[in-house]
Design an enzyme around this catalytic site. Structure first.
Site, PDB file in Angstrom:
ATOM      1  N   PRO A  88      64.643 -10.885  36.538  1.00 51.82           N
ATOM      2  CA  PRO A  88      63.454 -10.298  37.150  1.00 51.82           C
ATOM      3  C   PRO A  88      62.223 -11.168  36.900  1.00 51.82           C
ATOM      4  CG  PRO A  88      64.706  -8.633  35.996  1.00 51.82           C
ATOM      5  CD  PRO A  88      65.311  -9.949  35.625  1.00 51.82           C
ATOM      6  N   GLU A  89      61.396 -11.314  37.917  1.00 46.37           N
ATOM      7  CA  GLU A  89      60.172 -12.083  37.807  1.00 46.37           C
ATOM      8  C   GLU A  89      58.984 -11.127  37.903  1.00 46.37           C
ATOM      9  OE1 GLU A  89      60.295 -15.622  40.280  1.00 46.37           O
ATOM     10  OE2 GLU A  89      62.461 -15.720  40.100  1.00 46.37           O
TER      11      GLU A  89
END
Length: 285
Positions: A2-3
């Site tokens: 996840p960013e």
């Protein structure tokens, strides 16, 4: 992994569903989920019982929940971590690692992590900003982010642009997907030397990074499988708007050339061979 948009989407959900609630019980079902809490899982549960969550905050890809004790719960989702708000009567998830119950008998907060690369810990005195993550830079959608400082620091970096974008001490929250998307928009190849960029080129790149992150946030992030979801278990939809990442062999949306995939730090980079030519030794921004 996840960013920023995915983690920010989770933060917004936590702020809505957890802020102001008092923790009644904490059940650690897998000690690896709290391995960064060096005092152990029993201490993790004991120090949180009776504490009230004041907010849900984020620095880069890290989340933290400030508590009325002055401490904070730090969370990192890793490759597959999920923070879910679930009715207490809902069946346990297969990979449920930590469960938080609240004294209002409302929905539980559950940390679910298939691969156990993520984790939770308590930062003593870390309500304002946990010391453990103070070294991480602000991100481009943080109101306090300095464009001038970023441009100057980027142009001092003696490394490739993409590596610089992934350096969380320079700018946080940008990972492989959104770096490729910003570079595609900027018409820059990721191996271009950062210290060869002109000031205007560096500012244009920052603008594209900010635009990509903002658009992805509106769409709830990018979900390629069932592992990334928001606190309600819903997937993001930005993968439908990607121009480079994961599109090997498909036509560039700008010029029609097949998107290429190249090896990068045990991962992959995606770019357009025509719009983003590899730099020559003397190339500048």
């Amino acid at each position: 992994m996840p960013e920023l948009p995915e983690v920010e989407t989770v933060r917004q959900g936590l702020a809505k569903w957890v802020t102001g609630r008092r923790i009644a019980t904490v059940e650690v079902r897998h000690p690896r989920a709290v391995r960064r809490h060096l005092a152990g899982d029993a201490h993790f549960a004991a120090v949180l019982a009776g504490r009230t969550v004041l907010d849900a905050l984020r620095r880069g890809k890290y989340l933290w929940l400030p508590l009325d004790s002055g401490d904070a719960v730090i969370g990192h989702l890793g490759m597959s971590g999920q923070l879910l708000v679930q009715p207490a009567a809902a069946p346990d998830e297969t990979h449920l690692r930590v469960r938080f119950g609240f004294d209002d008998d409302g929905p539980e907060l559950r940390f679910v992590d298939q691969r156990t690369f993520g984790g939770l810990s308590v930062s003593e005195g870390g309500a304002e900003l946990p010391a453990e993550i103070a070294h991480i830079a602000r991100d481009p959608i943080d109101p306090a982010f300095s464009d001038d400082d970023f441009v100057a620091a980027l142009r001092r970096k003696r490394t490739e642009i993409k590596r610089a974008l992934l350096d969380q001490t320079l700018v946080s929250g940008v990972g492989n997907i959104y770096a490729d998307e910003a570079l595609w928009r900027a018409k820059l190849h990721g191996t271009r030397p950062a210290d060869a960029l002109t000031g205007p080129a560096a500012r244009r790149l920052l603008g594209h990074v900010r635009d990509v992150l903002g658009e992805a946030l509106i769409q709830g992030g990018t979900s390629f499988d069932a592992l990334y979801v928001n606190v309600n278990g819903e997937s993001g939809y930005f993968d439908r708007s990607l121009n480079a990442y994961g599109r090997e062999g498909l036509p560039c949306h700008r010029c029609g050339s097949p998107i290429r995939r190249e090896s990068f730090m045990n991962r992959s980079s995606y770019s357009c061979p025509r719009c983003q030519p590899r730099p020559r030794a003397t190339a500048v921004g």
